[in-house]
Design a protein around this motif. Sequence first.
Motif, mmCIF file in Angstrom:
data_model
loop_
_atom_site.group_PDB
_atom_site.id
_atom_site.type_symbol
_atom_site.label_atom_id
_atom_site.label_comp_id
_atom_site.label_asym_id
_atom_site.label_seq_id
_atom_site.Cartn_x
_atom_site.Cartn_y
_atom_site.Cartn_z
ATOM 1 N N VAL A 174 0.860 -1.184 0.000
ATOM 2 C CA VAL A 174 0.000 0.000 0.000
ATOM 3 C C VAL A 174 0.896 1.233 0.000
ATOM 4 C CG1 VAL A 174 -1.771 1.245 1.285
ATOM 5 C CG2 VAL A 174 -1.774 -1.253 1.273
ATOM 6 N N SER A 175 0.565 2.216 -0.830
ATOM 7 C CA SER A 175 1.403 3.408 -0.941
ATOM 8 C C SER A 175 1.280 4.291 0.299
ATOM 9 C CB SER A 175 0.996 4.213 -2.179
ATOM 10 O OG SER A 175 -0.250 4.841 -1.964
ATOM 11 N N GLU A 176 2.308 5.098 0.513
ATOM 12 C CA GLU A 176 2.282 6.059 1.619
ATOM 13 C C GLU A 176 1.127 7.035 1.468
ATOM 14 O OE1 GLU A 176 4.129 6.189 4.435
ATOM 15 O OE2 GLU A 176 4.984 4.283 3.781
ATOM 16 N N HIS B 240 -1.760 6.428 0.094
ATOM 17 C CA HIS B 240 -2.997 5.730 0.479
ATOM 18 C C HIS B 240 -3.113 5.667 2.006
ATOM 19 C CE1 HIS B 240 -6.283 2.845 0.413
ATOM 20 N NE2 HIS B 240 -5.617 2.177 1.336
ATOM 21 N N LEU B 241 -2.013 5.330 2.675
ATOM 22 C CA LEU B 241 -2.026 5.259 4.140
ATOM 23 C C LEU B 241 -2.362 6.612 4.757
ATOM 24 C CD1 LEU B 241 1.152 3.044 4.716
ATOM 25 C CD2 LEU B 241 -1.239 2.346 4.990
ATOM 26 N N ALA B 242 -1.759 7.687 4.207
ATOM 27 C CA ALA B 242 -2.030 9.033 4.724
ATOM 28 C C ALA B 242 -3.484 9.422 4.494
ATOM 29 C CB ALA B 242 -1.092 10.043 4.061
ATOM 30 N N ALA B 243 -4.023 9.066 3.327
ATOM 31 C CA ALA B 243 -5.420 9.396 3.018
ATOM 32 C C ALA B 243 -6.368 8.636 3.936
ATOM 33 C CB ALA B 243 -5.724 9.079 1.556
ATOM 34 N N ARG B 244 -6.082 7.383 4.198
ATOM 35 C CA ARG B 244 -6.924 6.585 5.094
ATOM 36 C C ARG B 244 -6.873 7.134 6.516
ATOM 37 N NH1 ARG B 244 -9.107 1.596 4.363
ATOM 38 N NH2 ARG B 244 -9.504 2.540 2.354
ATOM 39 N N ARG B 245 -5.677 7.507 6.963
ATOM 40 C CA ARG B 245 -5.523 8.092 8.303
ATOM 41 C C ARG B 245 -6.335 9.385 8.405
ATOM 42 N NH1 ARG B 245 -2.353 11.555 11.385
ATOM 43 N NH2 ARG B 245 -1.659 10.673 13.373
#
Length: 197
Positions: free
Chosen positions: A4-6, A8-13
Amino acid sequence: MPRVSEAHLAARRQQIIEAARVCFSRNGFHATSMQDVISEAGLSVGAFYRYFRSKEDLIQAIAEDVIGMISTILDQVRRDDPVPPPAEAMSRLLRTVEPQLGAEGVFPMALQVWAESLRNPQLADFVQRVYGTIRHHFDDLARRQIAAGHLPAGADPHAVGTVLFSLVPGYALQRLLLGEPDVDTYVAGLRALLPSA
């Protein structure tokens, strides 16, 4: 399993933080359960706990967002060249802050963060540290205003910065609790108190 891209992780957070802000604005910190936030975010329990271990972690993340935005706004004003006099600097700062006083802004949430910090030692340490940094930015602004001749040469930058810092939450609290004053009225009062500034 694909990585998972950084981004994507930032957007989910951020999705979780926004869901929490909605829930906390609606019900307050203590009446909001983790399940409320998970449902609002539309995530599974496992996906949620990948980002936040507890409600306290989530509250601190929101506090970081709130305080980060306030700090960014202040940085823009304090780096102006030439430095504006105190009333003009506060006018610009408060006009930038003004949109953050609505239901979706950071200041209604800031009130909850302040209240929660009175009972949560971990959050209290965080708020004290970060607000102390912001207050030092006001000290720096005062130092520059003294050097520019906007304030008396013998003025104590820390004392002036302390008062300037208090004007922002003072204005925000009045607007949130009373619905007034507007920026022009507040700044007019400041100019009356500091006619040469």
